[in-house]
Design a protein around this motif. Structure first.
Motif, PDB file in Angstrom:
ATOM      1  N   LEU A 142     -11.676  53.468  31.407  1.00  8.92           N
ATOM      2  CA  LEU A 142     -12.025  53.408  29.903  1.00  8.92           C
ATOM      3  C   LEU A 142     -11.253  52.231  29.470  1.00  8.92           C
ATOM      4  O   LEU A 142     -10.178  52.386  29.619  1.00  8.92           O
ATOM      5  CB  LEU A 142     -11.819  54.477  29.041  1.00  8.92           C
ATOM      6  CG  LEU A 142     -12.819  55.579  29.274  1.00  8.92           C
ATOM      7  CD1 LEU A 142     -12.604  56.846  28.257  1.00  8.92           C
ATOM      8  CD2 LEU A 142     -14.089  55.717  29.403  1.00  8.92           C
ATOM      9  N   THR A 201     -14.210  62.762  34.331  1.00  4.02           N
ATOM     10  CA  THR A 201     -15.587  63.073  33.618  1.00  4.02           C
ATOM     11  C   THR A 201     -16.405  64.323  34.428  1.00  4.02           C
ATOM     12  O   THR A 201     -17.692  64.162  34.104  1.00  4.02           O
ATOM     13  CB  THR A 201     -16.349  61.962  33.207  1.00  4.02           C
ATOM     14  OG1 THR A 201     -16.599  61.016  34.328  1.00  4.02           O
ATOM     15  CG2 THR A 201     -15.862  61.030  32.076  1.00  4.02           C
ATOM     16  N   MET A 229     -16.869  51.277  30.310  1.00  2.00           N
ATOM     17  CA  MET A 229     -16.774  52.446  31.183  1.00  2.00           C
ATOM     18  C   MET A 229     -16.896  52.009  32.484  1.00  2.00           C
ATOM     19  O   MET A 229     -18.224  51.682  32.926  1.00  2.00           O
ATOM     20  CB  MET A 229     -17.548  53.577  30.694  1.00  2.00           C
ATOM     21  CG  MET A 229     -17.411  54.766  31.355  1.00  2.00           C
ATOM     22  SD  MET A 229     -18.326  56.078  30.334  1.00  2.00           S
ATOM     23  CE  MET A 229     -18.744  57.383  31.711  1.00  2.00           C
ATOM     24  N   PRO A 270     -10.071  54.238  22.993  1.00  2.00           N
ATOM     25  CA  PRO A 270     -10.452  55.136  24.051  1.00  2.00           C
ATOM     26  C   PRO A 270     -10.192  56.696  23.700  1.00  2.00           C
ATOM     27  O   PRO A 270     -10.873  57.394  23.803  1.00  2.00           O
ATOM     28  CB  PRO A 270      -9.896  54.736  25.282  1.00  2.00           C
ATOM     29  CG  PRO A 270      -9.811  53.182  25.193  1.00  2.00           C
ATOM     30  CD  PRO A 270      -9.415  52.917  23.698  1.00  2.00           C
ATOM     31  N   THR A 327     -12.674  57.953  36.149  1.00  2.00           N
ATOM     32  CA  THR A 327     -13.412  57.094  35.379  1.00  2.00           C
ATOM     33  C   THR A 327     -12.553  56.204  34.549  1.00  2.00           C
ATOM     34  O   THR A 327     -11.462  56.820  33.938  1.00  2.00           O
ATOM     35  CB  THR A 327     -14.567  57.820  34.594  1.00  2.00           C
ATOM     36  OG1 THR A 327     -15.347  58.751  35.230  1.00  2.00           O
ATOM     37  CG2 THR A 327     -15.218  56.848  33.633  1.00  2.00           C
ATOM     38  N   ARG A 339     -21.594  56.966  27.666  1.00  2.00           N
ATOM     39  CA  ARG A 339     -21.721  55.534  28.052  1.00  2.00           C
ATOM     40  C   ARG A 339     -22.083  54.796  26.756  1.00  2.00           C
ATOM     41  O   ARG A 339     -21.699  53.690  26.486  1.00  2.00           O
ATOM     42  CB  ARG A 339     -22.736  55.352  29.109  1.00  2.00           C
ATOM     43  CG  ARG A 339     -22.079  55.553  30.574  1.00  2.00           C
ATOM     44  CD  ARG A 339     -23.014  55.297  31.707  1.00  2.00           C
ATOM     45  NE  ARG A 339     -22.630  55.599  32.893  1.00  2.00           N
ATOM     46  CZ  ARG A 339     -21.769  54.793  33.563  1.00  2.00           C
ATOM     47  NH1 ARG A 339     -21.187  53.704  33.129  1.00  2.00           N
ATOM     48  NH2 ARG A 339     -21.359  55.156  34.807  1.00  2.00           N
ATOM     49  N   CYS A 372     -19.067  54.675  24.125  1.00  2.00           N
ATOM     50  CA  CYS A 372     -18.231  53.373  24.735  1.00  2.00           C
ATOM     51  C   CYS A 372     -18.864  52.291  24.487  1.00  2.00           C
ATOM     52  O   CYS A 372     -18.005  51.322  23.848  1.00  2.00           O
ATOM     53  CB  CYS A 372     -18.142  53.509  26.389  1.00  2.00           C
ATOM     54  SG  CYS A 372     -17.008  55.123  26.820  1.00  2.00           S
TER      55      CYS A 372
END
Length: 174
Positions: free
Chosen positions: A83, A28, A50, A91, A81, A40, A43
């Motif tokens: 997920l 990211t 995350m 995701p 990052t 965020r 998510c």
């Protein structure tokens, strides 16, 4: 950072990984604060956890896990990052949806989805179309129920026809 602190962080990451069946490694870097906050929020809304973690700590956490994540170790470079989700395609769908507004980020490095490893950005379409284990079970149950429903339906319609024929014959005799 002290070794005790690192061990504590690695343990916490390991415990978090154990809660989820799907792990996506993304990049990211390049998203500004506003877009990162939007990611965020998206998510959170979709039930995806995350986490931004240091690669070395993540590698130690992956190694400490009972699951074999060894194929993902080579992807731990640059900014990573995580997920995390219990739905295999959630995701991937989120990444595709988020990209419609935000160019090419986040980029998929790789994923571990229900015992299968997917490496590379080109796997995003494949991941977004796969079905979760619960969706596959529902499909199998639906397929198994279909013949049984057809038999019951045929028996019911046959009984109705037979009843109609008997009623017609009894009315003719009168």
């Amino acid at each position: 950072m002290k070794k005790e602190d690192k061990d504590l962080i690695i343990k916490k990451i390991s415990d978090t990984l154990a809660e989820y069946s799907c792990v996506y490694l993304t990049q990211t870097a390049g998203l500004d604060a506003e877009k990162t906050s939007a990611l965020r929020r998206a998510c959170f809304k979709d039930g995806i956890k995350m986490l931004c973690v240091k690669n070395t700590l993540l590698k130690h956490a992956l190694e400490a896990s009972e699951i074999d994540y060894s194929e993902l170790y080579d992807l731990l470079h640059g900014e990573t990052t995580l997920l995390l989700s219990n739905t295999g395609n959630a995701p991937a769908k989120l990444i595709k949806k988020f990209r419609q507004k935000n160019d090419t980020l986040p980029m998929l490095k790789g994923a571990y989805v229900e015992e299968t490893v997917y490496v590379g950005e080109e796997q995003l379409d494949t991941l977004s179309h796969i079905k979760s284990k619960s969706e596959l079970i529902a499909d199998v149950i639906g397929l198994l129920q279909s013949p049984a429903k057809n038999v019951v339906s045929a028996l019911q319609s046959g009984a109705t026809k037979l009843h109609g024929i008997l009623e017609t014959l009894s009315n003719k005799e009168n």
